[in-house]
Scaffold this motif. Structure first.
Motif, short mmCIF file in Angstrom:
data_model
loop_
_atom_site.label_atom_id
_atom_site.label_comp_id
_atom_site.label_asym_id
_atom_site.label_seq_id
_atom_site.Cartn_x
_atom_site.Cartn_y
_atom_site.Cartn_z
N THR A 127 0.46 -0.90 0.16
CA THR A 127 0.03 -0.20 -0.23
C THR A 127 0.50 1.25 -0.42
OG1 THR A 127 0.05 0.20 2.34
CG2 THR A 127 -1.26 -1.66 1.78
N GLU A 128 0.34 2.44 0.06
CA GLU A 128 0.72 3.61 0.28
C GLU A 128 1.53 3.55 2.01
OE1 GLU A 128 -1.69 6.60 0.22
OE2 GLU A 128 -1.77 6.81 -1.99
N GLU A 129 1.34 3.03 2.56
CA GLU A 129 2.49 2.89 3.65
C GLU A 129 3.68 2.58 2.99
OE1 GLU A 129 0.38 1.50 6.39
OE2 GLU A 129 -1.50 2.95 6.47
N ASP A 130 4.05 1.65 2.31
CA ASP A 130 5.28 0.68 2.43
C ASP A 130 5.93 1.50 0.66
OD1 ASP A 130 5.00 -2.09 2.93
OD2 ASP A 130 2.74 -2.40 1.81
N VAL A 131 5.32 2.87 0.95
CA VAL A 131 6.76 3.62 -0.09
C VAL A 131 8.06 3.46 0.24
CG1 VAL A 131 6.27 5.66 0.94
CG2 VAL A 131 6.72 6.26 -1.04
N ASP A 132 8.82 3.90 1.17
CA ASP A 132 10.22 3.46 1.79
C ASP A 132 10.53 2.85 1.23
OD1 ASP A 132 9.72 6.86 2.33
OD2 ASP A 132 9.48 5.86 4.70
N ALA A 133 9.54 1.63 1.11
CA ALA A 133 10.00 0.21 1.61
C ALA A 133 10.14 -0.12 -0.17
CB ALA A 133 9.60 -1.14 1.57
N PHE A 134 9.45 0.42 -1.18
CA PHE A 134 9.29 0.08 -2.21
C PHE A 134 10.21 1.70 -2.86
CE2 PHE A 134 8.10 0.66 -6.79
CZ PHE A 134 7.99 -0.01 -7.24
N ALA A 135 10.91 2.48 -2.22
CA ALA A 135 11.73 3.47 -3.31
C ALA A 135 13.32 2.73 -2.94
CB ALA A 135 11.71 4.38 -2.22
N ALA A 136 13.30 1.81 -1.49
CA ALA A 136 14.20 1.59 -1.24
C ALA A 136 14.95 0.21 -2.39
CB ALA A 136 14.58 1.08 -0.30
N LEU A 137 13.19 -1.08 -2.42
CA LEU A 137 14.62 -2.23 -3.48
C LEU A 137 14.10 -1.13 -4.75
CD1 LEU A 137 12.22 -5.17 -4.25
CD2 LEU A 137 12.24 -3.65 -5.79
N ALA A 138 14.17 -0.07 -5.22
CA ALA A 138 13.64 0.42 -7.00
C ALA A 138 15.34 0.98 -6.36
CB ALA A 138 12.96 1.48 -7.30
N ALA A 139 15.57 2.41 -5.96
CA ALA A 139 16.97 1.93 -5.63
C ALA A 139 18.43 1.51 -5.60
CB ALA A 139 16.80 3.15 -4.28
N ALA A 140 17.46 -0.22 -5.43
CA ALA A 140 18.89 -1.02 -5.13
C ALA A 140 18.45 -2.05 -6.28
CB ALA A 140 18.70 -2.37 -3.54
N ALA A 141 18.18 -1.98 -6.96
CA ALA A 141 17.91 -3.16 -8.43
C ALA A 141 18.47 -2.16 -9.35
CB ALA A 141 15.60 -2.89 -8.66
N PRO A 142 18.25 -3.22 -10.49
CA PRO A 142 19.80 -2.68 -11.89
C PRO A 142 18.32 -2.02 -12.80
CG PRO A 142 20.25 -5.03 -11.33
CD PRO A 142 19.07 -4.73 -10.13
N GLU A 143 19.22 -0.60 -12.98
CA GLU A 143 17.94 -0.24 -14.45
C GLU A 143 17.43 -0.66 -14.91
OE1 GLU A 143 17.78 4.05 -16.25
OE2 GLU A 143 19.57 3.65 -15.03
N ASN A 144 18.14 -1.48 -15.91
CA ASN A 144 17.41 -2.37 -16.77
C ASN A 144 16.40 -2.99 -16.26
OD1 ASN A 144 18.67 -0.77 -18.82
ND2 ASN A 144 20.12 -2.85 -19.05
N ASP A 145 16.53 -3.61 -15.31
CA ASP A 145 15.45 -5.19 -14.52
C ASP A 145 14.03 -3.69 -14.67
OD1 ASP A 145 17.21 -6.59 -14.91
OD2 ASP A 145 17.24 -7.08 -12.51
N LEU A 146 14.36 -2.59 -13.36
CA LEU A 146 13.03 -1.83 -13.40
C LEU A 146 12.12 -1.46 -14.67
CD1 LEU A 146 14.93 0.96 -10.97
CD2 LEU A 146 12.71 -0.87 -10.49
N ASP A 147 13.04 -1.25 -15.97
CA ASP A 147 12.69 -0.87 -16.54
C ASP A 147 11.72 -2.15 -18.03
OD1 ASP A 147 13.88 1.83 -16.78
OD2 ASP A 147 15.08 1.67 -18.22
N GLU A 148 12.31 -2.78 -17.76
CA GLU A 148 11.29 -4.05 -18.31
C GLU A 148 10.18 -4.86 -17.23
OE1 GLU A 148 13.30 -8.44 -19.19
OE2 GLU A 148 14.40 -7.09 -19.84
N ALA A 149 10.56 -4.65 -15.89
CA ALA A 149 9.70 -5.55 -15.08
C ALA A 149 8.41 -4.34 -14.90
CB ALA A 149 9.68 -5.70 -13.79
N PHE A 150 8.46 -3.36 -14.97
CA PHE A 150 7.62 -2.57 -14.93
C PHE A 150 6.91 -2.34 -13.97
CE2 PHE A 150 3.41 0.38 -16.78
CZ PHE A 150 3.56 1.39 -16.39
N VAL A 151 7.37 -2.42 -12.70
CA VAL A 151 6.23 -2.29 -11.64
C VAL A 151 6.42 -1.39 -10.70
CG1 VAL A 151 6.76 -3.57 -9.15
CG2 VAL A 151 6.99 -5.38 -11.23
N GLU A 152 4.73 -0.91 -10.67
CA GLU A 152 4.79 0.28 -9.75
C GLU A 152 3.84 0.11 -8.50
OE1 GLU A 152 6.22 3.37 -10.63
OE2 GLU A 152 7.32 2.96 -12.96
#
Length: 233
Positions: free
Chosen positions: A113-138
Motif C-alpha cells: 500500500t501507500e504505507e510501503d512507499v519507503d520500502a518500495f523506494a529502497a527496492l527501486a534504488a537497489a535494483a538494476p536500472e534495466n530490470d526496473l524498466d523491463e519489469a514495469f512494477v509501480e
C-alpha cells in the motif's frame, strides 16, 4: 485450456477454424498508432494480424481476409513497417485457477500500500536500472504485492487492467541478491490469486530471450498462449 476472457480477447470468430500456418486479418478503427500493426501467433494455432484502417489500406488487406501466416509478415516487412521484438504471452490454464486460489501465501508475502512507499523506494534504488524498466512494477498500479526478507522488500510485483479488458498485465522484479529463493513465484501467485478473485485474468508477458522470466512463468503455473509483436513506434 484458457478462459473465455483470454480467447475472446485475442481470437476473432473468423479464426475459429484456422490451423497453424493460417491467418486472418482484423481491421480495427479504434487501434492507436502505437498498435496500428500487430501480429499474434497462437501456440499451435492460427495467426491474427490486427491493423488500423490506414495500415490495412497500405498493406492491401481487408477485414476478415484469410492469409497465410508467412505472407502476412512478408507484406509488413516489404512495406517497410518495423516491428518490435516479440513477446511471449502466458496465461493460467482454467484448470490451474483453483490451485492458485487455494495456495496460501507465506507470512512474508502481502499486498503493498501507500504505507510501503519507503520500502518500495529502497527496492527501486537497489535494483538494476534495466530490470526496473523491463519489469514495469509501480507502487501506484492496480494491484501490488511484495515479499519481505528480514524486513527488507526483496521482491515486488504489480499489475493493471489491460486496455479496458478483464486481463491484468503483470510485472515482477527481485533484487539480485535474493534470486533463486522462490520469492518472485510466491509474490506472483499471491497477486494472481487476488486478481482471479476479483474476476480478472492474469497476463504474463516477457521477451522471447528472457529465460529467467519464462522459467518463472512456467513455475507459477502459466502456459504459453502465443507470441505477440507490435509495430515499432
Amino acid at each position: 485450456m484458457f478462459s473465455s476472457t483470454v480467447m475472446d480477447h485475442w481470437l476473432p470468430a473468423a479464426a475459429g477454424d484456422l490451423a497453424e500456418g493460417e491467418g486472418v486479418v482484423v481491421v480495427d478503427p479504434e487501434l492507436p498508432e502505437n498498435r496500428s500493426v500487430s501480429v499474434l501467433q497462437v501456440e499451435d494455432g492460427p495467426t491474427v494480424v490486427c491493423l488500423s484502417p490506414g495500415r490495412a489500406a497500405h498493406l492491401g488487406h481487408a477485414h476478415g481476409e484469410h492469409i497465410a501466416a508467412d505472407e502476412a509478415t512478408e507484406r509488413i516487412t516489404a512495406a517497410g513497417i518495423a516491428l518490435n521484438d516479440p513477446d511471449h504471452l502466458f496465461y493460467l490454464p482454467v484448470e490451474e485457477h483453483a490451485s492458485v486460489l487455494a495456495e496460501t501465501a507465506d507470512g512474508h508475502t502481502r499486498r503493498l500500500t501507500e504505507e510501503d512507499v519507503d520500502a518500495f523506494a529502497a527496492l527501486a534504488a537497489a535494483a538494476p536500472e534495466n530490470d526496473l524498466d523491463e519489469a514495469f512494477v509501480e507502487l501506484d498500479h492496480w494491484l501490488v504485492f511484495g515479499n519481505f526478507v528480514e524486513g527488507r522488500l526483496a521482491a515486488a510485483a504489480s499489475m493493471f487492467p489491460w486496455r479496458g479488458t478483464r486481463l491484468a498485465d503483470l510485472g515482477v522484479i527481485t533484487l539480485p541478491e535474493y534470486r533463486g529463493r522462490g520469492l518472485a513465484r510466491a509474490t506472483v501467485l499471491a497477486m494472481a490469486a487476488e486478481a482471479l478473485d476479483r474476476g480478472y485474468e492474469p497476463q504474463y508477458r516477457c521477451q522471447l530471450d528472457n529465460a529467467p522470466s519464462v522459467a518463472l512463468a512456467l513455475a507459477s503455473g502459466f502456459r504459453r498462449f502465443g507470441e505477440w509483436t507490435v509495430i515499432d513506434d
